[in-house]
Design an enzyme around this catalytic site. Structure first.
Site, short mmCIF file in Angstrom:
data_model
loop_
_atom_site.label_atom_id
_atom_site.label_comp_id
_atom_site.label_asym_id
_atom_site.label_seq_id
_atom_site.Cartn_x
_atom_site.Cartn_y
_atom_site.Cartn_z
N PRO A 2 20.19 43.91 21.33
CA PRO A 2 20.20 45.37 21.40
C PRO A 2 21.61 45.93 21.57
O PRO A 2 22.28 45.64 22.56
CB PRO A 2 19.35 45.67 22.64
CG PRO A 2 18.66 44.40 22.99
CD PRO A 2 19.53 43.30 22.47
N GLU A 3 22.06 46.65 20.59
CA GLU A 3 23.32 47.39 20.68
C GLU A 3 22.97 48.87 20.63
O GLU A 3 21.79 49.23 20.79
CB GLU A 3 24.27 46.96 19.54
CG GLU A 3 24.52 45.44 19.57
CD GLU A 3 25.44 44.93 18.47
OE1 GLU A 3 26.31 45.68 18.02
OE2 GLU A 3 25.28 43.76 18.07
N ARG A 118 15.38 36.03 27.86
CA ARG A 118 16.52 35.31 28.44
C ARG A 118 17.00 35.87 29.77
O ARG A 118 17.93 35.34 30.37
CB ARG A 118 17.67 35.29 27.44
CG ARG A 118 17.34 34.43 26.25
CD ARG A 118 18.46 34.41 25.22
NE ARG A 118 17.89 34.39 23.89
CZ ARG A 118 18.58 34.52 22.78
NH1 ARG A 118 19.87 34.69 22.82
NH2 ARG A 118 17.98 34.49 21.62
#
Length: 289
Positions: A2-3, A118
């Site tokens: 996600p940017e 993660r």
DNA sequence: TAACCATCCTGTTAGC
DNA sequence: TGCTAACAGGATGGTT
């Protein structure tokens, strides 16, 4: 990963669902997702339960939901693999780390699952402080060091270019420095550098104002296009709040294209190790100069 | 003070 | 077939 485009798609998706909703209950399944919260999970739950949420805001890859009746906010960062999924009361998601049950006056009961494979992402309760950049903006204290993003109309091009030229580093490191310019991660850094025909290891001091300006324009173009296409999805690691994928992966010219012909000159795209991650570039179009 | 880098973290995949 | 190692990278704190 996600940017800015992915985070903005999620923020915009959350807005109609959470604005005005009250937090009925909170369940923390994995304490590691509260790494950025300054207290234990009981404190997180106590400070969130019963609060009414206001419209979500964003700076770079951080977003926050202001809480009614004080300066407190719920800060969310998605890290590498974080997802925010809006579900009905009966839907579970694999690897949900934190769950909020919401009650919305118009939409009824709603479940917000914070899913994170993660566990690089996090939730936290924080308080708003004024930023040091102008014009003044209230942001969570933990986000105060993050620069504005280039799609923010208050982003100051001249200040950015001046700071960039003073840095003693290379251009990709600078693009990934969230205190200089926010919202850009590995994918969009590689895509912007490819579009501007700049090598990732070009020293910022020798880039020159014209090329720096062109790069900033390409960063904006790439981010805007990705946002319009709903973000970049390679697999189920990025989904919007409704669990749907974005389409920008079909538009990638450099990132993940190693061995494929450069869409501009035909020479195979190369991938090199850089900063503990991959850097993708065209060895013919993108040279240090 | 600025720049750099190891660390965190786990599902997937490649290699043996 | 099953095990192991490598891989992905955003943010941060420690080190240089």
């Amino acid at each position: 990963m996600p940017e800015l485009p992915e985070v903005e798609v999620i923020r915009a998706g959350l807005e109609p669902a959470v604005t005005g909703a009250t937090v009925a209950s909170v369940v923390v399944y994995d304490e590691r997702s509260l790494r950025r919260h300054p207290g234990p999970s009981e404190d997180f739950i106590d400070r969130l339960t019963g609060r009414r949420m206001l419209a979500p805001e964003r700076r770079g890859k951080f977003m926050w939901i202001p809480l009614d009746g004080g300066a407190e906010v719920l800060v969310l960062h998605l890290g590498m693999s974080g997802q925010v999924l809006l579900r009905d009361r009966d839907t579970d998601d694999l690897r949900t780390r934190i769950r909020l049950e919401l009650a919305h006056p118009a939409h009824g009961p709603l479940r917000l699952n914070f899913v994170d494979q993660r566990i690089f992402g996090s939730m936290a309760i924080d308080t708003l402080v004024p930023t040091s950049d102008q014009p003044l903006q209230l942001v969570p204290a933990s986000v105060a060091h993050i620069a504005r993003d280039p799609l923010d109309e208050r982003f100051d091009d001249a200040t950015f270019l001046a700071r960039l030229s003073r840095k003693n580093t290379t251009i990709k490191r600078a693009l990934l420095d969230q205190t200089l310019i926010s919202g850009v991660g590995n994918i969009y850094a590689d895509e912007s550098l490819w579009a501007a025909e700049i090598h990732y290891d070009q020293p910022t001091a020798t880039l020159g104002r014209t090329r720096a300006n062109a790069l900033l324009a390409e960063v904006r173009t790439v981010l805007t296009k990705a946002l319009a296409e709903g973000g970049t999805s390679f697999d189920a690691q990025y989904l919007n709040v409704n669990g749907q994928s974005g389409y920008f992966a079909h538009s990638l010219n450099a990132y993940g294209q190693q061995g494929e012909p450069c869409p501009r000159c035909g020479r195979p795209i190369v991938r090199e190790q850089f900063m503990n991650r991959g850097s993708h570039f065209c060895p013919r179009c993108q040279r240090v100069r």
